[in-house]
Design a protein around this motif. Structure first.
Motif, PDB file in Angstrom:
ATOM      1  N   GLU A 107       0.782  -1.137  -0.233  1.00  0.00           N
ATOM      2  CA  GLU A 107      -0.039  -0.128   0.137  1.00  0.00           C
ATOM      3  C   GLU A 107       0.835   1.531  -0.098  1.00  0.00           C
ATOM      4  OE1 GLU A 107      -3.373   0.602   0.332  1.00  0.00           O
ATOM      5  OE2 GLU A 107      -3.182  -2.081  -0.196  1.00  0.00           O
ATOM      6  N   ASP A 108       2.194   1.260   0.762  1.00  0.00           N
ATOM      7  CA  ASP A 108       3.106   2.634   1.031  1.00  0.00           C
ATOM      8  C   ASP A 108       3.440   2.789  -0.434  1.00  0.00           C
ATOM      9  OD1 ASP A 108       2.624   2.822   3.177  1.00  0.00           O
ATOM     10  OD2 ASP A 108       3.852   2.291   4.280  1.00  0.00           O
ATOM     11  N   VAL A 109       4.158   2.004  -0.897  1.00  0.00           N
ATOM     12  CA  VAL A 109       4.607   1.734  -2.364  1.00  0.00           C
ATOM     13  C   VAL A 109       3.574   2.274  -3.553  1.00  0.00           C
ATOM     14  CG1 VAL A 109       5.932  -0.091  -4.425  1.00  0.00           C
ATOM     15  CG2 VAL A 109       6.705   0.258  -1.968  1.00  0.00           C
ATOM     16  N   LEU A 110       2.486   2.000  -3.653  1.00  0.00           N
ATOM     17  CA  LEU A 110       1.144   2.277  -4.441  1.00  0.00           C
ATOM     18  C   LEU A 110       0.819   3.845  -4.139  1.00  0.00           C
ATOM     19  CD1 LEU A 110      -0.872   1.404  -6.607  1.00  0.00           C
ATOM     20  CD2 LEU A 110      -2.010   1.394  -5.304  1.00  0.00           C
ATOM     21  N   ALA A 111       0.634   4.036  -3.279  1.00  0.00           N
ATOM     22  CA  ALA A 111       0.622   5.434  -2.493  1.00  0.00           C
ATOM     23  C   ALA A 111       1.760   6.134  -3.101  1.00  0.00           C
ATOM     24  CB  ALA A 111       0.019   5.278  -0.591  1.00  0.00           C
ATOM     25  N   GLY A 112       3.242   5.940  -2.673  1.00  0.00           N
ATOM     26  CA  GLY A 112       4.370   6.441  -2.929  1.00  0.00           C
ATOM     27  C   GLY A 112       3.884   6.785  -4.744  1.00  0.00           C
ATOM     28  N   ALA A 113       3.943   6.087  -5.764  1.00  0.00           N
ATOM     29  CA  ALA A 113       4.121   6.008  -6.777  1.00  0.00           C
ATOM     30  C   ALA A 113       2.417   6.507  -7.201  1.00  0.00           C
ATOM     31  CB  ALA A 113       3.405   3.920  -7.333  1.00  0.00           C
ATOM     32  N   LEU A 114       1.510   6.224  -6.694  1.00  0.00           N
ATOM     33  CA  LEU A 114       0.453   7.791  -7.632  1.00  0.00           C
ATOM     34  C   LEU A 114       0.384   8.925  -7.205  1.00  0.00           C
ATOM     35  CD1 LEU A 114      -2.805   5.192  -6.379  1.00  0.00           C
ATOM     36  CD2 LEU A 114      -1.684   5.904  -8.776  1.00  0.00           C
ATOM     37  N   GLU A 115       1.436   9.202  -6.439  1.00  0.00           N
ATOM     38  CA  GLU A 115       1.690  10.382  -5.757  1.00  0.00           C
ATOM     39  C   GLU A 115       2.761  11.215  -6.635  1.00  0.00           C
ATOM     40  OE1 GLU A 115       4.313  12.798  -2.209  1.00  0.00           O
ATOM     41  OE2 GLU A 115       2.907  11.491  -1.029  1.00  0.00           O
ATOM     42  N   ARG A 116       3.843  10.506  -6.847  1.00  0.00           N
ATOM     43  CA  ARG A 116       4.355  10.865  -7.781  1.00  0.00           C
ATOM     44  C   ARG A 116       3.888  11.250  -9.378  1.00  0.00           C
ATOM     45  NH1 ARG A 116       7.719   7.248  -4.842  1.00  0.00           N
ATOM     46  NH2 ARG A 116       7.662   5.834  -7.125  1.00  0.00           N
ATOM     47  N   LEU A 117       2.958  10.089  -9.920  1.00  0.00           N
ATOM     48  CA  LEU A 117       2.535  10.149 -10.690  1.00  0.00           C
ATOM     49  C   LEU A 117       1.554  11.989 -10.905  1.00  0.00           C
ATOM     50  CD1 LEU A 117       1.646   8.913 -13.519  1.00  0.00           C
ATOM     51  CD2 LEU A 117       0.321   8.009 -12.684  1.00  0.00           C
ATOM     52  N   ARG A 118       1.058  11.609 -10.170  1.00  0.00           N
ATOM     53  CA  ARG A 118      -0.066  13.023 -10.005  1.00  0.00           C
ATOM     54  C   ARG A 118       0.943  14.807 -10.283  1.00  0.00           C
ATOM     55  NH1 ARG A 118      -3.470   9.784  -5.520  1.00  0.00           N
ATOM     56  NH2 ARG A 118      -4.779   8.963  -7.304  1.00  0.00           N
ATOM     57  N   ALA A 119       1.893  14.395  -9.342  1.00  0.00           N
ATOM     58  CA  ALA A 119       2.576  15.314  -9.539  1.00  0.00           C
ATOM     59  C   ALA A 119       3.828  15.787 -10.898  1.00  0.00           C
ATOM     60  CB  ALA A 119       3.636  15.262  -7.808  1.00  0.00           C
ATOM     61  N   ARG A 120       3.771  14.890 -11.987  1.00  0.00           N
ATOM     62  CA  ARG A 120       4.194  14.423 -12.517  1.00  0.00           C
ATOM     63  C   ARG A 120       3.111  14.714 -13.964  1.00  0.00           C
ATOM     64  NH1 ARG A 120       7.569   9.776 -14.489  1.00  0.00           N
ATOM     65  NH2 ARG A 120       5.387   8.729 -14.053  1.00  0.00           N
ATOM     66  N   ARG A 121       1.871  15.117 -13.804  1.00  0.00           N
ATOM     67  CA  ARG A 121       0.814  15.909 -14.809  1.00  0.00           C
ATOM     68  C   ARG A 121       0.174  16.519 -13.802  1.00  0.00           C
ATOM     69  NH1 ARG A 121      -1.578   9.735 -16.452  1.00  0.00           N
ATOM     70  NH2 ARG A 121      -0.439   9.053 -17.302  1.00  0.00           N
ATOM     71  N   GLY A 122       0.145  16.489 -12.853  1.00  0.00           N
ATOM     72  CA  GLY A 122      -0.102  18.466 -12.384  1.00  0.00           C
ATOM     73  C   GLY A 122      -1.698  17.998 -11.795  1.00  0.00           C
ATOM     74  N   LEU A 123      -2.258  16.117 -11.492  1.00  0.00           N
ATOM     75  CA  LEU A 123      -3.485  16.192 -10.795  1.00  0.00           C
ATOM     76  C   LEU A 123      -3.451  16.235  -9.458  1.00  0.00           C
ATOM     77  CD1 LEU A 123      -3.904  13.173 -12.869  1.00  0.00           C
ATOM     78  CD2 LEU A 123      -4.774  15.351 -13.754  1.00  0.00           C
ATOM     79  N   PRO A 124      -5.043  16.897  -9.232  1.00  0.00           N
ATOM     80  CA  PRO A 124      -4.542  17.378  -7.375  1.00  0.00           C
ATOM     81  C   PRO A 124      -4.952  15.860  -6.878  1.00  0.00           C
ATOM     82  CG  PRO A 124      -7.331  17.256  -8.536  1.00  0.00           C
ATOM     83  CD  PRO A 124      -5.500  16.805  -9.718  1.00  0.00           C
ATOM     84  N   GLU A 125      -4.338  15.845  -5.767  1.00  0.00           N
ATOM     85  CA  GLU A 125      -4.576  14.655  -4.908  1.00  0.00           C
ATOM     86  C   GLU A 125      -5.895  13.909  -4.949  1.00  0.00           C
ATOM     87  OE1 GLU A 125      -2.255  12.612  -3.218  1.00  0.00           O
ATOM     88  OE2 GLU A 125      -1.099  14.616  -4.258  1.00  0.00           O
ATOM     89  N   GLY A 126      -5.721  12.949  -4.431  1.00  0.00           N
ATOM     90  CA  GLY A 126      -7.327  12.168  -4.592  1.00  0.00           C
ATOM     91  C   GLY A 126      -7.470  10.995  -4.791  1.00  0.00           C
TER      92      GLY A 126
END
Length: 126
Positions: A107-126
């Protein structure tokens, strides 16, 4: 400059037709290496047949991985005992990953990967 007629050329064991080096004639000038067929049987009864160059018996593997189930296959059960093989049998990549990581780690690895992906695409958290 590299010459196109390089002296290095791959030849399969036992191959004769069209695989002779450039200085040997194709009309039987190449020596055919004797081959033998070895049959391996796994615990589930699957048969794997392999072709080897004719070597002394001690140089041909006694055990081989089954092509169908991934289990261990042997030439002769009496001669090549399987005491040291794991009882679990074949494991997938996912099973090895699950041995190394807990569900929380995943779960931690998945959350970190999603966070990096959203930051790169400029998408909001959630």
């Amino acid at each position: 400059m590299l010459h196109s007629a390089s002296g290095f050329r791959g030849i399969r064991v036992g191959a004769t037709e069209g695989a002779a080096p450039r200085h040997e004639p194709l009309d039987g000038g190449a020596v055919r290496t004797p081959r033998i067929r070895i049959i391996y049987l796994c615990g589930k009864g699957h048969e794997t047949t392999l072709v080897f160059a004719q070597l002394p018996d001690d140089q041909i593997p006694g055990v081989w991985d089954c092509r169908r189930c991934g289990g261990t296959a042997t030439r002769d059960e009496a001669q090549f005992a399987l005491e040291d093989t794991p009882a679990d049998g074949f494991k997938s990549h996912l099973e090895y990953v699950k041995e190394r990581r807990s569900s929380q780690d995943a779960e931690d690895v998945l959350a970190g990967a999603l966070e990096r992906l959203r930051a790169r695409r400029g998408l909001p958290e959630g």
